[in-house]
Design a protein around this motif. Structure first.
Motif, PDB file in Angstrom:
ATOM      1  N   LEU A  36       1.025  -1.246   0.090  1.00 33.39           N
ATOM      2  CA  LEU A  36      -0.002  -0.019   0.062  1.00 33.39           C
ATOM      3  C   LEU A  36       0.865   1.270   0.053  1.00 33.39           C
ATOM      4  O   LEU A  36       1.429   1.518   1.159  1.00 33.39           O
ATOM      5  N   PRO A  37       1.005   2.297  -1.200  1.00 37.12           N
ATOM      6  CA  PRO A  37       1.833   3.118  -1.040  1.00 37.12           C
ATOM      7  C   PRO A  37       1.382   4.411  -0.422  1.00 37.12           C
ATOM      8  O   PRO A  37       0.883   5.384  -1.121  1.00 37.12           O
ATOM      9  N   VAL A  38       1.350   4.341   0.801  1.00 40.26           N
ATOM     10  CA  VAL A  38       0.745   5.410   1.695  1.00 40.26           C
ATOM     11  C   VAL A  38       1.565   6.390   2.049  1.00 40.26           C
ATOM     12  O   VAL A  38       1.195   7.481   2.617  1.00 40.26           O
ATOM     13  N   SER A  39       2.900   6.235   2.138  1.00 36.05           N
ATOM     14  CA  SER A  39       3.919   7.091   2.764  1.00 36.05           C
ATOM     15  C   SER A  39       4.531   8.015   1.831  1.00 36.05           C
ATOM     16  O   SER A  39       5.297   7.561   1.108  1.00 36.05           O
ATOM     17  N   PRO A  40       4.609   9.209   1.676  1.00 33.63           N
ATOM     18  CA  PRO A  40       4.917  10.135   0.416  1.00 33.63           C
ATOM     19  C   PRO A  40       6.094  10.706   0.903  1.00 33.63           C
ATOM     20  O   PRO A  40       6.801  11.133  -0.252  1.00 33.63           O
ATOM     21  N   THR A  41       6.769  10.744   2.109  1.00 30.78           N
ATOM     22  CA  THR A  41       7.799  11.605   2.313  1.00 30.78           C
ATOM     23  C   THR A  41       9.059  10.815   3.097  1.00 30.78           C
ATOM     24  O   THR A  41       8.755   9.714   3.763  1.00 30.78           O
ATOM     25  N   CYS A  42      10.285  11.295   3.100  1.00 26.38           N
ATOM     26  CA  CYS A  42      11.174  10.608   3.617  1.00 26.38           C
ATOM     27  C   CYS A  42      11.956  11.569   4.518  1.00 26.38           C
ATOM     28  O   CYS A  42      11.858  12.833   4.077  1.00 26.38           O
ATOM     29  N   ASN A  43      12.662  11.147   5.450  1.00 29.26           N
ATOM     30  CA  ASN A  43      13.378  11.843   6.619  1.00 29.26           C
ATOM     31  C   ASN A  43      14.704  11.484   6.502  1.00 29.26           C
ATOM     32  O   ASN A  43      15.630  11.895   7.375  1.00 29.26           O
ATOM     33  N   ILE A  44      15.183  10.837   5.598  1.00 27.89           N
ATOM     34  CA  ILE A  44      16.847  10.826   5.171  1.00 27.89           C
ATOM     35  C   ILE A  44      17.028  10.831   3.639  1.00 27.89           C
ATOM     36  O   ILE A  44      16.026  10.554   2.834  1.00 27.89           O
ATOM     37  N   GLN A  45      18.165  11.067   3.209  1.00 32.05           N
ATOM     38  CA  GLN A  45      18.619  11.250   1.944  1.00 32.05           C
ATOM     39  C   GLN A  45      19.671  10.387   1.964  1.00 32.05           C
ATOM     40  O   GLN A  45      21.058  10.444   2.293  1.00 32.05           O
ATOM     41  N   CYS A  46      19.454   9.059   1.106  1.00 29.17           N
ATOM     42  CA  CYS A  46      20.430   8.351   0.738  1.00 29.17           C
ATOM     43  C   CYS A  46      20.995   8.554  -0.591  1.00 29.17           C
ATOM     44  O   CYS A  46      20.362   9.165  -1.358  1.00 29.17           O
TER      45      CYS A  46
END
Length: 299
Positions: A36-46
């Motif tokens: 389920l693609p419900v999470s739009p943002t990230c808190n780290i940059q790989c």
């Protein structure tokens, strides 16, 4: 000597691996999973993470045709089961980090109430895992995948550019130290709840290929049960680093197996994958085509 939680979690893993296609080879070509693609943002940059508009033909973690609202999770599961009755797992693996917003927990709460028999599985970079461990347990999550690319800040700083925590950005080895400590604390806390932990490591030649054994040892001590080594997909800041060879992957897996069972069937699934891994993906039939929505890779 293994502790009581280690024994219980390993027994639980032994049962789950028979029906969870991302945890056991026997289940991999037999049972299905829905993301389920419900999470739009990230808190780290790989440094291997390309934040860009989605390519419908791109098959890798962290991309999806669009973002699903948590309120639509249950009807999406219902439709997915109609398309593929062999689905046993509902997972959330992005396309951003699943704990950077509250949407994954919200979606799991609704799905667990409607389908308590399905396995609930979450993938995260682990930065906020300790904070949300109790909530994940409460909404029925039984398996967690944490991406841990190194347990040495010098090495980790070559893989991530920065992290965002409490509204502040951290860079370099400071960011790496914060992330590693949070990951290990999170694995410990979530495993103490009886949730089975798989650790993913992206194998980056020239950076962490000699660090796999130490990483496996430390995540095992923290409470992980299963290890999965993923070959780098060269892109973004690491676009000029070659993907590991089959020999390098095999050598890394052999080192990890000194400490943990190694999963060898990973398919680089998208954040909106649907169906049985290795067979026809049903995500376009389930979600349709939703172009030009921004999607992020997870860490």
């Amino acid at each position: 000597m293994p502790g009581i939680n280690d024994i219980k979690n390993h027994d639980k893993f032994s049962k789950l691996s028979n029906i969870h296609p991302c945890m056991g080879g026997k289940a991999h070509m037999k049972f299905g999973r829905l993301h389920l693609p419900v999470s739009p943002t990230c808190n780290i940059q790989c440094k291997f993470c390309k934040r860009d508009y989605n390519n419908n033909d791109e098959n890798r973690p962290g991309v999806a045709n669009g973002i699903l609202a948590p309120k639509d999770a249950v009807k999406t599961v219902k439709r997915a089961l109609e398309l593929c009755p062999d689905i046993t797992v509902v997972g959330i693996a992005g396309p951003g980090d699943t704990l950077a917003t509250g949407y994954a927990i919200e979606a799991f709460k609704l799905v667990n109430e409607a389908y308590p028999e399905l396995i609930k599985c979450l993938s995260t970079n682990g930065l906020l895992l300790e904070r949300y461990a109790a909530e994940l347990y409460a909404v029925g999550v039984s398996t967690i995948t944490v991406t841990v690319n190194a347990v040495d800040p010098k090495i980790q700083s070559k893989i991530i550019s920065y992290i965002e925590l409490e509204g502040k950005k951290y860079y370099g080895e400071e960011a790496a130290s914060i992330l590693i400590a949070a990951q290990l604390r999170g694995i410990k806390k979530i495993s103490d709840f009886g949730i089975v932990v798989k650790v993913n490591t992206v194998l980056v030649p020239g950076i962490n290929e000699k660090h796999i054994e130490e990483t496996a040892k430390m995540v095992k001590e923290a409470g992980a049960t299963l290890y999965n080594i993923i070959p780098l997909i060269p892109q973004y800041e690491l676009k000029d680093v070659p993907a590991p060879t089959c020999f390098e992957l095999d050598a890394a897996r052999a080192k990890a197996e000194k400490y943990l069972e190694v999963f060898r069937h990973c398919k680089h699934c998208r954040a909106d994958a649907c169906g049985i891994p290795g067979q026809k993906d049903l995500s376009s039939e389930l979600y349709g085509t939703r172009n030009n929505l921004e999607t992020f890779s997870h860490g």
